[in-house]
Design a protein around this motif. Sequence first.
Motif, PDB file in Angstrom:
ATOM      1  N   ALA A   1     -41.349  18.228-112.643  1.00 45.76           N
ATOM      2  CA  ALA A   1     -40.671  18.647-114.028  1.00 45.76           C
ATOM      3  C   ALA A   1     -41.760  19.130-114.965  1.00 45.76           C
ATOM      4  O   ALA A   1     -41.398  20.343-115.320  1.00 45.76           O
ATOM      5  CB  ALA A   1     -39.885  17.490-114.543  1.00 45.76           C
ATOM      6  N   CYS A   2     -42.734  18.714-115.038  1.00 47.06           N
ATOM      7  CA  CYS A   2     -43.791  19.113-116.091  1.00 47.06           C
ATOM      8  C   CYS A   2     -44.252  20.501-115.310  1.00 47.06           C
ATOM      9  O   CYS A   2     -44.509  21.469-116.010  1.00 47.06           O
ATOM     10  CB  CYS A   2     -44.914  18.214-115.959  1.00 47.06           C
ATOM     11  N   SER A   3     -44.567  20.715-113.974  1.00 46.69           N
ATOM     12  CA  SER A   3     -44.954  21.851-113.194  1.00 46.69           C
ATOM     13  C   SER A   3     -43.863  22.761-113.467  1.00 46.69           C
ATOM     14  O   SER A   3     -44.272  24.223-113.754  1.00 46.69           O
ATOM     15  CB  SER A   3     -45.272  21.454-111.894  1.00 46.69           C
ATOM     16  N   ASP A   4     -42.773  22.463-113.418  1.00 41.26           N
ATOM     17  CA  ASP A   4     -41.534  23.562-113.757  1.00 41.26           C
ATOM     18  C   ASP A   4     -41.622  24.105-115.367  1.00 41.26           C
ATOM     19  O   ASP A   4     -41.237  25.215-115.389  1.00 41.26           O
ATOM     20  CB  ASP A   4     -40.158  22.923-113.452  1.00 41.26           C
ATOM     21  N   ALA A   5     -42.020  23.344-116.112  1.00 39.07           N
ATOM     22  CA  ALA A   5     -41.985  23.535-117.461  1.00 39.07           C
ATOM     23  C   ALA A   5     -43.226  24.317-117.861  1.00 39.07           C
ATOM     24  O   ALA A   5     -43.570  24.503-119.039  1.00 39.07           O
ATOM     25  CB  ALA A   5     -41.942  22.154-118.439  1.00 39.07           C
TER      26      ALA A   5
END
Length: 477
Positions: free
Chosen positions: A316-320
């Motif tokens: 999720a952080c990577s996507d953000a």
Amino acid sequence: MTNRSFEDEVEDLLIEAYKAAFKRQPSDEWLRAIAMRVGTKGDVATLDEAGAASGVTRERVRQVMAKIEPQLRGTAVSGAREVAETLVARSPVPEPIGRRLARSGMTRPTLTGKGFLNILKLTGTSPTDLVGTQLVSMDGWLVEESEVPVMKAVSVAKKHTSSYGMTTVEEIRQALASPDKQLDATDIRRVLEREPSIKWAGEWLWVEKDHDGSHANRLVNTARSILSVNSPQTVASIHEGARRMWKFRGLDILPPIAAMKAFFEESPYFVVEDDLVRPIEPLNYREILGTTTAMMIDVLKGSQYQVMDRQSLYEACSDAGISPGTYGIWTTYGEWMEKFGPNVWGLRGSSPNPGAVEAIRTAARARLKAEPRRKSWSWAADGRIAQTMDVTTSFLGSGVLSFVPEIQNMLAGQALAVMLDGVPVTTAKLGDDHAFCWGWHPAIAATGAQRGDVLRITVDVGAKTAELQIGGQELWN
């Protein structure tokens, strides 16, 4: 107990010096003026102050003193040695020093350190002549020369307040001590206890600054960061968050929970009710922690319980758009994060249902078991040695991998220059007593590696370089 004080003896000398200079007895007004100027009536008076006392100009006082001072040179005050010995024994002594010495009848209560030193100077002697060591007047104290560092205690307390929020007398003593001078903690405490801006919580202390903004105290900053995410929180929770931040910053003075509670109770920024701390006014984590940090907090707040397993959180952080390095630092050291169980992270101050945490863990374990984790090595045609491995969630999140023993044994404790298409991208370091090699986040970013990719690392042992190649299943062939 003597019948005559040190100042009485000095004033007898002043009368004799005046008589020798002017061939007459000084008037009461003139005796008061020169006594004030010398220092027997309190602090050493200025020429203007002494002149006002006798109704003459400052220039006339200067002229009179210029005539009597030579008469004082070489005279002796019998009580001077006893006063100096007592001051050295009690050093540091707060001003006026006579307040302590008058109890035994040695001086008047109004005698100051500056006055005492001035009298010795006028008679042509010094504390060193009398007792073998110098006395120094500084910051409202008279202190024996070797203990001058003690007078920096308040300054160190202010620095520690900024850096750690709170400190102790012992920490200050260690900061001030040197190999050739181990200072007395009792002296340091005596200096600190006379400083009204210092507040105490048992053995712990801090300096209450006149302009104590939110950036003047690391403990205030850290608590505000934590409480901007979830409020209220227990003192113990804030303490644990601070411990994580202190570890990241390399700070070694962390007050205990009880001292922290006392600090928050005194602070103008917080309200304490039982063990719960809340800010005096609402805090916005986007304003306090910044946009990038707020993105990760938003990710966790968007989850049902404000907690996620490591792999889901990383993705999720990577996507953000949050870099793996930043993600890794926050999960390890972020004061506003909390580990709720093995492989489960969330926002400090959350209260997830234990059953929900266990369900998240179970799902994460099942997902990890399905993830390929192959690793093998081979010799390249040019004599270099290569490791081929699956890119895992763990590697992407931590930036840490382990080499197979055949490579690790050749490079233990060394550093590798990591190259992509012949261009250096990072330096990876191998442990000398374990199999882990860290520092790979820049390489992950450079290659664009994703979970499920295959990574080949070709190592030139002699040159200590590692060339990267990213691909798919074909690299296993």
